[in-house]
Design a protein around this motif. Structure first.
Motif, PDB file in Angstrom:
ATOM      1  N   VAL A   1       4.874  -8.443 -22.024  1.00 40.11           N
ATOM      2  CA  VAL A   1       4.235  -7.614 -20.847  1.00 40.11           C
ATOM      3  C   VAL A   1       3.068  -7.258 -21.193  1.00 40.11           C
ATOM      4  N   ASP A   2       2.229  -7.378 -20.088  1.00 37.57           N
ATOM      5  CA  ASP A   2       0.786  -7.084 -20.266  1.00 37.57           C
ATOM      6  C   ASP A   2       0.560  -5.482 -19.961  1.00 37.57           C
ATOM      7  N   GLY A   3      -0.157  -4.983 -21.393  1.00 37.90           N
ATOM      8  CA  GLY A   3      -0.362  -3.635 -21.321  1.00 37.90           C
ATOM      9  C   GLY A   3      -1.438  -3.186 -20.684  1.00 37.90           C
ATOM     10  N   SER A   4      -2.144  -3.937 -19.797  1.00 36.80           N
ATOM     11  CA  SER A   4      -3.461  -3.658 -19.122  1.00 36.80           C
ATOM     12  C   SER A   4      -3.332  -3.813 -17.618  1.00 36.80           C
ATOM     13  N   ARG A   5      -1.849  -4.212 -17.215  1.00 31.11           N
ATOM     14  CA  ARG A   5      -1.989  -4.020 -15.900  1.00 31.11           C
ATOM     15  C   ARG A   5      -0.761  -3.345 -15.293  1.00 31.11           C
ATOM     16  N   PRO A   6      -0.516  -2.679 -14.188  1.00 34.10           N
ATOM     17  CA  PRO A   6       0.528  -1.986 -13.650  1.00 34.10           C
ATOM     18  C   PRO A   6       1.758  -2.876 -13.779  1.00 34.10           C
ATOM     19  N   ILE A   7       2.906  -1.852 -13.921  1.00 33.02           N
ATOM     20  CA  ILE A   7       4.098  -2.477 -13.674  1.00 33.02           C
ATOM     21  C   ILE A   7       5.080  -1.970 -12.880  1.00 33.02           C
ATOM     22  N   ILE A   8       5.796  -2.708 -12.130  1.00 34.64           N
ATOM     23  CA  ILE A   8       6.611  -2.246 -10.992  1.00 34.64           C
ATOM     24  C   ILE A   8       8.170  -2.662 -11.388  1.00 34.64           C
ATOM     25  N   ALA A   9       9.176  -1.936 -11.157  1.00 32.43           N
ATOM     26  CA  ALA A   9      10.247  -2.153 -11.635  1.00 32.43           C
ATOM     27  C   ALA A   9      11.252  -1.975 -10.324  1.00 32.43           C
ATOM     28  N   PHE A  10      12.384  -2.797 -10.126  1.00 36.05           N
ATOM     29  CA  PHE A  10      13.255  -2.752  -9.027  1.00 36.05           C
ATOM     30  C   PHE A  10      14.501  -2.313  -9.584  1.00 36.05           C
ATOM     31  N   ALA A  11      15.418  -1.656  -8.930  1.00 38.18           N
ATOM     32  CA  ALA A  11      16.954  -1.643  -9.599  1.00 38.18           C
ATOM     33  C   ALA A  11      17.676  -1.075  -8.241  1.00 38.18           C
ATOM     34  N   GLU A  12      18.871  -1.501  -8.241  1.00 32.64           N
ATOM     35  CA  GLU A  12      19.815  -1.262  -7.223  1.00 32.64           C
ATOM     36  C   GLU A  12      20.146   0.185  -6.992  1.00 32.64           C
ATOM     37  N   LYS A  13      20.020   0.711  -6.083  1.00 28.03           N
ATOM     38  CA  LYS A  13      20.153   2.149  -5.632  1.00 28.03           C
ATOM     39  C   LYS A  13      21.764   2.252  -5.024  1.00 28.03           C
TER      40      LYS A  13
ATOM     41  N   THR B   1      16.901  -2.719   0.931  1.00 28.07           N
ATOM     42  CA  THR B   1      17.214  -3.927   0.347  1.00 28.07           C
ATOM     43  C   THR B   1      16.886  -4.840   0.852  1.00 28.07           C
ATOM     44  N   GLY B   2      16.275  -6.018   0.195  1.00 29.71           N
ATOM     45  CA  GLY B   2      15.734  -7.240   0.750  1.00 29.71           C
ATOM     46  C   GLY B   2      14.187  -7.121   1.222  1.00 29.71           C
ATOM     47  N   GLU B   3      13.705  -5.859   0.897  1.00 28.20           N
ATOM     48  CA  GLU B   3      12.211  -5.877   1.171  1.00 28.20           C
ATOM     49  C   GLU B   3      11.128  -5.966   0.063  1.00 28.20           C
ATOM     50  N   GLU B   4      11.851  -6.379  -1.234  1.00 26.75           N
ATOM     51  CA  GLU B   4      11.129  -6.522  -2.533  1.00 26.75           C
ATOM     52  C   GLU B   4       9.949  -7.096  -2.494  1.00 26.75           C
ATOM     53  N   ALA B   5      10.080  -8.405  -2.012  1.00 25.67           N
ATOM     54  CA  ALA B   5       8.903  -9.371  -2.012  1.00 25.67           C
ATOM     55  C   ALA B   5       7.865  -8.969  -1.095  1.00 25.67           C
ATOM     56  N   GLU B   6       8.070  -8.556  -0.133  1.00 28.23           N
ATOM     57  CA  GLU B   6       7.220  -7.898   0.961  1.00 28.23           C
ATOM     58  C   GLU B   6       6.356  -6.571   0.303  1.00 28.23           C
TER      59      GLU B   6
END
Ligand code: C5P
Ligand code: C5P
Ligand code: ZN
Length: 472
Positions: free
Chosen positions: A391-403, A453-458
């Motif tokens: 995991v690159d320590g020098s770029r932002p990270i985004i995480a998805f989880a089912e709500k 849900t389903g809009e993650e790629a966008e």
């Protein structure tokens, strides 16, 4: 005068508004900072003789604000959230549903209200200089002053520091700015002690080999994640490792023994190739709650805050609040069980990210935890993942989880360095979520959102473009 002079006028006005109320509904956020915010505000209201009730919310949105309005309190105090939803809140205010008082540190939405206490409105950083608990503390001090005790409520500084540490506000290990003024007040009344010590998690409660083996803050080859290595390292040192056959803990060592272990550990790190700048982080500033029993989770601000996250993020905010309010016994036992579960979940979550890796866009990286990581802790896991192998320590990270079936939770984490280059994840989460019909907010360095849900790629595409603009 309060600990943060810039906020004195607003805090005073908010305090007067609250003492004028017949009864107050206090609503707060379900994390360590939100729990400590609620405990501080509740204690201060109680001392000021203002009847009130406390409720916790996972996230404030239109539905939750409507449910708060339905409680029919004339006055609602929001702590550790509210600023980001000020547009929805003021709509209720205008409709005459309730009058809001907000003590928060999140990026405010485009709306204004009279009783709004937020460091960002005075040019104070809400991610590193004052937490939600800090804002509540400023309010608590004003409440004491309002009721004739200008020096009152300073004992609550200990909880404010737990909140700030829980929100990871320490910059290079140390609380700064308004936070450090609060540390000063707590130290003056003897509830806090600021010191320099080993900066590893578990100094109060972990047996020595565990303390070293599990330390993820600075990885030392041959010690970190290596039980035999950690024991071997300790056995070479000229100190007694056991008392009556039981491993000693860090708190059980004398100052001289601590010195010996810390300097040997630093030396070992350097020998094994840990860069000096990183190895230095083995030692840092620690905040001790001096009224708590030595050797308990509550003695150390960092351990205390993790214990609180272990309650509120698992729908047991009541347990965390009880511990903050001084209840021990059953509430504390329950909290410790929840803590074991929380730590297991964090470690399994991190392992999963390491195993599955992250995907890369041009300027961000991301992973989708699906239903495998609880949405209430996926942000913590994302933050821990920044900088682990793969995991690159020098770029932002985004995480998805089912709500739930219709919604996905998004958590984003950056670094101080990226923020220095222009990164503002609060703006990214707000705009990218709106673009797909969701809602978000937070801080420049850490933010979140809920999207359909389903809009993650966008969402990833929009977020990537926004980050490109900010860093461009
Ligand atoms: O909602 P709230 O403001 O309390 O949450 C702040 C979040 O931001 C926490 O989860 C905290 O861990 C995260 N954070 C971070 N790094 C920072 C500051 C905050 O990950 N430097
Ligand atoms: O949930 P997470 O730990 O990722 O939240 C990071 C920060 O973003 C917190 O300060 C949280 O209050 C904020 N957030 C928000 N709106 C959301 C989700 C998170 O303001 N929908
Ligand atoms: Zn907070």
């Amino acid at each position: 005068m309060g600990p943060v002079p810039e906020l004195d006028d607003t805090a005073g006005a908010c305090a007067r508004r609250l003492t004028d109320a017949d009864a107050v509904l206090l609503a707060s956020h379900i994390d360590a900072d939100g729990l400590t915010s609620a405990a501080i505000a509740s204690t201060a209201l109680e001392r000021a003789g203002v009847p009130h009730e406390v409720v916790f919310k996972k996230q404030l949105d239109e539905t939750e604000i409507a449910s708060i309005a339905a409680r029919e309190y004339d006055t609602v105090l929001f702590t550790d959230f509210g600023s980001g939803q000020l547009d929805d809140i003021t709509a209720h205010e205008e409709a005459g549903d309730f009058e809001p008082v907000v003590a928060d540190h999140h990026q405010p939405a485009d709306a204004e209200t009279q009783y709004h206490l937020n460091p960002l409105l005075e040019g104070i950083d809400g991610a590193s200089e004052l937490s939600g608990a800090g804002a509540s503390y400023v309010l608590a001090r004003a409440l004491a002053a309002e009721t004739g005790d200008p020096d009152g409520n300073r004992d609550l500084a200990a909880l404010a520091v737990v909140g700030a540490v829980g929100d990871m506000q320490a910059v290079e290990g140390e609380l700064v700015g308004a936070n450090s003024a609060i540390v000063g007040e707590g130290s003056a009344v003897g509830v806090l002690d600021e010191g320099t010590d080993l900066a590893l998690y578990g100094k109060q409660t972990r047996p020595l080999p565990r303390l070293l083996e599990y330390a993820s803050e600075v990885r030392i080859p041959g010690v970190t994640n290596d039980e035999q290595g950690a024991i071997g390292f300790l056995e070479e040192l000229p100190i007694e490792l056991r008392t009556d056959g039981e491993w000693r803990r860090w708190v059980d060592l004398s100052d001289a023994e601590k010195q010996t272990v810390a300097s040997s550990l630093l030396q070992r790190a350097l020998e094994r190739g840990v860069p000096p700048g990183k190895a230095e982080r083995l030692v840092g500033t620690t905040y001790t709650l001096t009224d708590e029993q030595p050797g308990t989770t509550l003695r150390d601000a960092s351990e205390f805050s993790t214990l609180l996250n272990a309650t509120a993020r698992y729908e047991r905010a009541d347990v965390g609040l009880a511990v903050c309010l001084g209840h021990r016994g059953a509430a504390f036992d329950r909290a410790r069980k929840l803590l074991e579960n929380h730590r297991r979940n964090l470690s399994e979550g991190l392992e999963q990210v390491k195993r599955e890796g992250v995907e890369r866009a041009d300027h961000i990286q991301y992973f989708d935890a699906g239903g495998e990581i609880r949405e209430t802790i996926v942000g913590i896991v994302a933050g821990m993942a920044l900088g682990v192998e793969g995991v690159d320590g020098s770029r932002p990270i985004i995480a998805f989880a089912e709500k739930n079936d219709e919604e996905t939770k998004v958590s984003a984490r950056g670094t101080g360095r990226l923020v220095g280059q222009g990164l503002d994840l609060s703006a990214v989460m707000t705009e990218a979520s709106r673009a797909v019909g969701g809602d978000g907010g937070g801080h420049d360095i850490a933010a979140g959102a809920t999207i359909p849900t389903g809009e993650e790629a966008e969402f990833v595409e929009t977020a990537d473009a926004l980050v490109a603009e900010q860093l461009g």
